[in-house]
Structure formats: structure tokens, C-alpha cells
Design a protein around this motif. Structure first.
Motif, PDB file in Angstrom:
ATOM      1  N   ILE A  34       0.837  -1.205   0.000  1.00 17.84           N
ATOM      2  CA  ILE A  34       0.000   0.000   0.000  1.00 17.84           C
ATOM      3  C   ILE A  34       0.868   1.250   0.000  1.00 17.84           C
ATOM      4  CG2 ILE A  34      -1.679   1.299   1.364  1.00 17.84           C
ATOM      5  CD1 ILE A  34      -2.827  -1.435   2.243  1.00 17.84           C
ATOM      6  N   VAL A  35       1.972   1.225   0.734  1.00 16.33           N
ATOM      7  CA  VAL A  35       2.907   2.356   0.720  1.00 16.33           C
ATOM      8  C   VAL A  35       3.476   2.554  -0.685  1.00 16.33           C
ATOM      9  CG1 VAL A  35       5.147   3.167   1.569  1.00 16.33           C
ATOM     10  CG2 VAL A  35       3.477   2.227   3.166  1.00 16.33           C
ATOM     11  N   ASN A  36       3.799   1.456  -1.362  1.00 15.27           N
ATOM     12  CA  ASN A  36       4.293   1.559  -2.741  1.00 15.27           C
ATOM     13  C   ASN A  36       3.232   2.159  -3.655  1.00 15.27           C
ATOM     14  OD1 ASN A  36       6.793   0.474  -2.125  1.00 15.27           O
ATOM     15  ND2 ASN A  36       6.191  -1.623  -2.631  1.00 15.27           N
ATOM     16  N   PHE A  37       1.975   1.778  -3.441  1.00 17.20           N
ATOM     17  CA  PHE A  37       0.864   2.347  -4.219  1.00 17.20           C
ATOM     18  C   PHE A  37       0.807   3.865  -4.003  1.00 17.20           C
ATOM     19  CE2 PHE A  37      -3.512   3.889  -4.021  1.00 17.20           C
ATOM     20  CZ  PHE A  37      -3.989   3.569  -5.283  1.00 17.20           C
ATOM     21  N   ILE A  38       0.913   4.298  -2.744  1.00 14.23           N
ATOM     22  CA  ILE A  38       0.864   5.725  -2.422  1.00 14.23           C
ATOM     23  C   ILE A  38       2.028   6.463  -3.084  1.00 14.23           C
ATOM     24  CG2 ILE A  38       1.123   7.391  -0.527  1.00 14.23           C
ATOM     25  CD1 ILE A  38      -0.376   5.358   1.255  1.00 14.23           C
ATOM     26  N   ASN A  39       3.223   5.915  -2.970  1.00 12.48           N
ATOM     27  CA  ASN A  39       4.401   6.574  -3.540  1.00 12.48           C
ATOM     28  C   ASN A  39       4.307   6.687  -5.057  1.00 12.48           C
ATOM     29  OD1 ASN A  39       5.504   6.842  -0.997  1.00 12.48           O
ATOM     30  ND2 ASN A  39       6.766   4.991  -1.143  1.00 12.48           N
ATOM     31  N   THR A  40       3.800   5.631  -5.694  1.00 14.31           N
ATOM     32  CA  THR A  40       3.668   5.654  -7.146  1.00 14.31           C
ATOM     33  C   THR A  40       2.636   6.682  -7.582  1.00 14.31           C
ATOM     34  OG1 THR A  40       4.269   3.319  -7.268  1.00 14.31           O
ATOM     35  CG2 THR A  40       3.181   4.259  -9.187  1.00 14.31           C
TER      36      THR A  40
END
Length: 243
Positions: A34-40
Motif C-alpha cells: 500500500i505504501v508503494n501504491f501511495i508513492n507511485t
């Protein structure tokens, strides 16, 4: 024995002995994803801001090569609508805000490496997300991904490639009369699914026709018997954005 779970049997038990196994969700991997989703997503928003960046004299900056592109603006408007909306068909965790993900504005900076103001940046409350994953893991999964359930174990999803126009429908299947229809209710006409027989008389691949509420949905019906199947489907925010 259990879908998605691999057991390694390393010893022999006594006859009729019971072994209790507890399986817990991998919340750490989920939270990292989910953090990767936010960063992307935030990287996309930063790129978008650069495409409308202005110089001090009011002219577009050299980075703003898509400033007048209507397709670019339309895509960004769609992404904003999806990221701020609620997932149709869900209860409880229905929006990013419900798991601690909210919108903020990243101020512009000045100087040699000046950056523009970036609107609609996602920010995360780690504690809120961790709590949601610990108490309602499947709810968080459905908020982001695709989920389809039915009252017939022979039905499963093969693929889905577009946003669906219905969250619930009833399948009417009768191979003897070549009946493969979906009723989405609300006075809408029946949708005729395209059946393709699976090898070895194992059942059918059912495809929603283009232009219908079920376009892009491919289901596997692993039987040749007639059935009436009640189906519910939800498409989470990440699934909508991907498609």
C-alpha cells in the motif's frame, strides 16, 4: 487442502492425532504494498504538476510539455475521481480515508531546483492502516483489489479488464438450451454471455459482451449442469486505476 496455502509434511504423527494450524495474514507485506501504491500515485501527481508549472512571468515552464493536452487533463481528472471516491458495493472500509490515507497539498519550493505546488498528494497515517489490517484484513484487500463471490462453488473469475457497470447480478445457465445470461436488475435487459466450452466437458468460459455492464469480465463455470447463481462483485481503487 486450503487454497493458497502450502503444507510441508516433515514427520509422521500418531494414528488419528489432530494437528491445529493457525494461519495469519501477512500484514507487513500488505502495508508495504500500500505504501508503494501511495508513492507511485504521488509520483504521478508530481509529474502532472510539472506539466502545468509556470515561470515567474506567467509563461509555461520548459517541463510543461503537456499543459494543453486534453487527453492528459482527462486522465488526471479520472485518477482524482477514483482516488477520492468510494468503492461501490462495499460496506465499512469504502474509501482511502477509512484506512488512514488522506489528501494534502505539497507546497511549491523556490531556488535552483524549484518545484511546483502539487495538489492531491496522498499521505498515510501508519497507525490507522496498521489497525485496519490487523482487524479487517479482507476489508482492506477489497478496498484495493477485485473481489467476486457467489453462491455456487463452480463459478470463479478467469480475468477482468474493465470497470464493471454492476455490483450484483444473477447468472442463468442451462447448457441444454444454450442459455447463458446475466440479470443485473433495475429494469435492464438480460445480458447474453458468450460461452466457450472448456476441453473435456469441464464447463465453460463465460465472457461479458463489449458495451455491456459486464464487459471485460471472464468467468469460469466448472460444470455442465443448469444453475441459477447469485453473484456480487466489487472493484477496489487500485483495481479500477489499473484497468
Amino acid at each position: 487442502v486450503i487454497n493458497g496455502i502450502t503444507f510441508s509434511l516433515q514427520d509422521t504423527t500418531a494414528a488419528n492425532a489432530n494437528i491445529t494450524v493457525t494461519v495469519n495474514p501477512d500484514t507487513t507485506t500488505a502495508q508495504n504494498s500500500i505504501v508503494n501504491f501511495i508513492n507511485t500515485y504521488n509520483a504521478i501527481r508530481t509529474f502532472a504538476a510539472q506539466q502545468t508549472q509556470l515561470n515567474s512571468d506567467g509563461t509555461y515552464a520548459a517541463t510543461a510539455v503537456l499543459a494543453g493536452n486534453s487527453t492528459f487533463r482527462s486522465v488526471m481528472a479520472d485518477l482524482t475521481q477514483q482516488i477520492t471516491g468510494q468503492v461501490s458495493g462495499l460496506t465499512g472500509l469504502t474509501s482511502l480515508a477509512s484506512v488512514g490515507i488522506t489528501l494534502t497539498t505539497q507546497p511549491a519550493t523556490t531556488g535552483t531546483n524549484a518545484t511546483p505546488q502539487v495538489d492531491n498528494i496522498l499521505t498515510l497515517n501508519d497507525a490507522t492502516l496498521s489497525s485496519a489490517l490487523a482487524t479487517n484484513f479482507s476489508g482492506v484487500a477489497n478496498l484495493f483489489g477485485f473481489n467476486l463471490t457467489s453462491d455456487n462453488s463452480n463459478l470463479s473469475v478467469f480475468s477482468e479488464t474493465t470497470p464493471l457497470g454492476a455490483n450484483s447480478f444473477t447468472l442463468n445457465i442451462d447448457p441444454s438450451t444454450s442459455t447463458f445470461t446475466a440479470d443485473i436488475g433495475g429494469g435492464n435487459p438480460l445480458i447474453t454471455l458468450t460461452p466457450v466450452a472448456l476441453p473435456g466437458s469441464l464447463g465453460y468460459l463465460l465472457t461479458g459482451p463489449a458495451g455491456s455492464a459486464l464487459a471485460g469480465l471472464n468467468l469460469i463455470y466448472a460444470s455442465t449442469s443448469a444453475a441459477t447463481i447469485n453473484v456480487t462483485a466489487t472493484q477496489g481503487i487500485a483495481d479500477q486505476m489499473y484497468n
